[in-house]
Motif scaffolding. Structure first.
Motif, PDB file in Angstrom:
ATOM      1  N   PRO A   1       0.816  -1.214   0.000  1.00  0.00           N
ATOM      2  CA  PRO A   1       0.000   0.000   0.000  1.00  0.00           C
ATOM      3  C   PRO A   1       0.851   1.267   0.000  1.00  0.00           C
ATOM      4  N   SER A   2       0.202   2.383  -0.186  1.00  0.00           N
ATOM      5  CA  SER A   2       0.881   3.675  -0.164  1.00  0.00           C
ATOM      6  C   SER A   2       1.644   3.829   1.151  1.00  0.00           C
ATOM      7  N   GLY A   3       2.891   4.260   1.045  1.00  0.00           N
ATOM      8  CA  GLY A   3       3.703   4.483   2.238  1.00  0.00           C
ATOM      9  C   GLY A   3       4.413   3.244   2.746  1.00  0.00           C
ATOM     10  N   SER A   4       4.301   2.123   2.035  1.00  0.00           N
ATOM     11  CA  SER A   4       4.902   0.882   2.544  1.00  0.00           C
ATOM     12  C   SER A   4       6.400   0.797   2.269  1.00  0.00           C
ATOM     13  N   GLY A   5       6.922   1.687   1.410  1.00  0.00           N
ATOM     14  CA  GLY A   5       8.362   1.699   1.190  1.00  0.00           C
ATOM     15  C   GLY A   5       8.799   1.265  -0.204  1.00  0.00           C
ATOM     16  N   LYS A   6       7.865   1.107  -1.130  1.00  0.00           N
ATOM     17  CA  LYS A   6       8.198   0.610  -2.473  1.00  0.00           C
ATOM     18  C   LYS A   6       9.176   1.550  -3.197  1.00  0.00           C
ATOM     19  N   THR A   7       8.817   2.824  -3.243  1.00  0.00           N
ATOM     20  CA  THR A   7       9.679   3.783  -3.945  1.00  0.00           C
ATOM     21  C   THR A   7      11.031   3.881  -3.259  1.00  0.00           C
ATOM     22  N   THR A   8      11.015   3.895  -1.932  1.00  0.00           N
ATOM     23  CA  THR A   8      12.279   3.984  -1.190  1.00  0.00           C
ATOM     24  C   THR A   8      13.186   2.807  -1.551  1.00  0.00           C
ATOM     25  N   LEU A   9      12.620   1.602  -1.589  1.00  0.00           N
ATOM     26  CA  LEU A   9      13.440   0.433  -1.912  1.00  0.00           C
ATOM     27  C   LEU A   9      13.962   0.514  -3.346  1.00  0.00           C
TER      28      LEU A   9
HETATM   29  N1  LIG Z   1      12.927  11.469   1.714  1.00  0.00           N
HETATM   30  C1  LIG Z   1      12.270  10.903   2.734  1.00  0.00           C
HETATM   31  N2  LIG Z   1      12.644  11.138   4.006  1.00  0.00           N
HETATM   32  C2  LIG Z   1      12.017  10.561   5.033  1.00  0.00           C
HETATM   33  N3  LIG Z   1      10.967   9.738   4.907  1.00  0.00           N
HETATM   34  C3  LIG Z   1      10.550   9.483   3.677  1.00  0.00           C
HETATM   35  C4  LIG Z   1      11.169  10.038   2.521  1.00  0.00           C
HETATM   36  N4  LIG Z   1      10.505   9.600   1.419  1.00  0.00           N
HETATM   37  C5  LIG Z   1       9.532   8.799   1.870  1.00  0.00           C
HETATM   38  N5  LIG Z   1       9.561   8.725   3.203  1.00  0.00           N
HETATM   39  C6  LIG Z   1       8.658   7.945   4.061  1.00  0.00           C
HETATM   40  O1  LIG Z   1       8.982   6.580   3.871  1.00  0.00           O
HETATM   41  C7  LIG Z   1       7.820   5.786   3.857  1.00  0.00           C
HETATM   42  C8  LIG Z   1       7.760   4.999   2.567  1.00  0.00           C
HETATM   43  O2  LIG Z   1       7.581   5.901   1.476  1.00  0.00           O
HETATM   44  P1  LIG Z   1       7.607   5.411  -0.033  1.00  0.00           P
HETATM   45  O3  LIG Z   1       7.543   6.614  -0.881  1.00  0.00           O
HETATM   46  O4  LIG Z   1       8.754   4.495  -0.220  1.00  0.00           O
HETATM   47  O5  LIG Z   1       6.237   4.588  -0.106  1.00  0.00           O
HETATM   48  P2  LIG Z   1       5.515   3.920  -1.355  1.00  0.00           P
HETATM   49  O6  LIG Z   1       5.256   2.506  -0.968  1.00  0.00           O
HETATM   50  O7  LIG Z   1       6.298   4.176  -2.584  1.00  0.00           O
HETATM   51  O8  LIG Z   1       4.130   4.709  -1.405  1.00  0.00           O
HETATM   52  P3  LIG Z   1       3.228   5.165  -2.669  1.00  0.00           P
HETATM   53  O9  LIG Z   1       2.470   3.937  -3.086  1.00  0.00           O
HETATM   54  O10 LIG Z   1       2.330   6.209  -2.078  1.00  0.00           O
HETATM   55  O11 LIG Z   1       4.141   5.690  -3.720  1.00  0.00           O
HETATM   56  C9  LIG Z   1       6.652   6.733   4.057  1.00  0.00           C
HETATM   57  O12 LIG Z   1       6.284   6.689   5.421  1.00  0.00           O
HETATM   58  C10 LIG Z   1       7.212   8.069   3.665  1.00  0.00           C
HETATM   59  O13 LIG Z   1       6.553   9.091   4.382  1.00  0.00           O
END
Ligand SMILES: Nc1ncnc2c1ncn2[C@@H]1O[C@H](COP(=O)(O)OP(=O)(O)OP(=O)(O)O)[C@@H](O)[C@H]1O
Ligand SMILES: [Mg+2]
Length: 211
Positions: free
Chosen positions: A22-30
């Motif tokens: 789901p949104s915020g789970s960390g996909k983009t970060t990984l």
């Molecule tokens: N640059 C950052 N610094 C600190 N925290 C961050 C940063 N970018 C994202 N986060 C946090 O890390 C967590 C994961 O974010 P991420 O963008 O990886 O989620 P996601 O799974 O890609 O979500 P989405 O489906 O909405 O794109 C979230 O809680 C977000 O608020």
């Protein structure tokens, strides 16, 4: 709070993996850690055995030029460049980063593979969302990736157009043999992968293989 927690994850050559959550789970970060756009505060990221996480941003950019390409959720094309120029610029930048290695295909051939032979001279504002995303795929391919990192590549597209974009990515993967990691919250998109990694609050919570 950490964006990723105890993540231990390896992508193998030519593999197709989905990061599903789901949104915020960390996909983009990984994805960004895998591609060296960011480095983890703790732990390490490696590419072909070499440490990415010890390098500065410029050095990581050099490593990326050696075989890692991104397709972002929005196409992120250069707005004043035509479709052809967007792909040509990426091909040139990637060749520079590799000390002059020749691109696999020329930009018009890549755009033709993406079904855009009639749109070479179009500016991004003159393209539909699906067409722009296909230019972004051609641009990524121009970098001769061994690893293609796709962040919700169909997030802004209707489902038929999205399916065509994903079919294109899969066909190109079969032809060129890169590994593909796609972040998605769409279970249908995840089910196209060979392996789906489930993420929840920054942790890997499941791993599923599809036949
Ligand atoms: N640059 C950052 N610094 C600190 N925290 C961050 C940063 N970018 C994202 N986060 C946090 O890390 C967590 C994961 O974010 P991420 O963008 O990886 O989620 P996601 O799974 O890609 O979500 P989405 O489906 O909405 O794109 C979230 O809680 C977000 O608020
Ligand atoms: Mg995201």
């Amino acid at each position: 709070m950490a964006a990723l927690v105890d993540v231990d994850f390896t992508v193998h050559e030519r593999e197709r993996v989905a990061l599903f959550g789901p949104s915020g789970s960390g996909k983009t970060t990984l994805l960004h850690v895998l591609g060296g756009l960011i480095v983890p505060e703790r732990g390490e990221a490696r590419w072909r055995g070499g440490l990415l996480s010890g390098l500065d941003a410029a050095a990581r950019g050099g490593v990326r030029a050696g075989g890692i390409a991104f397709v972002f959720q929005g196409a992120n094309l250069l707005p004043t460049f035509t479709a052809f120029e967007n792909v040509a610029f990426a091909a040139w930048a990637s060749a520079e980063g590799r000390g002059g290695a020749r691109p696999l295909l020329d930009p018009s051939e890549l755009l033709a593979l993406a079904g855009l032979q009639a749109k070479l001279d179009a500016l991004p504002a003159e393209l539909s969302g699906g067409e722009a995303q296909r230019v972004a795929i051609a641009r990524a391919l121009a970098q001769r990736p061994a690893l293609m990192l796709c962040d919700e590549p169909t997030g802004h597209l209707d489902s038929d157009t999205g399916t065509r974009v994903l079919d294109l990515l899969d066909a190109l993967q079969a032809e060129f043999g890169f590994a593909q990691v796609t972040a998605t919250h769409d279970s249908d998109v995840a089910a196209r992968a060979q392996r789906a990694i489930g993420l929840q609050d920054g942790a890997i919570t499941s791993e599923e293989w599809f036949p």
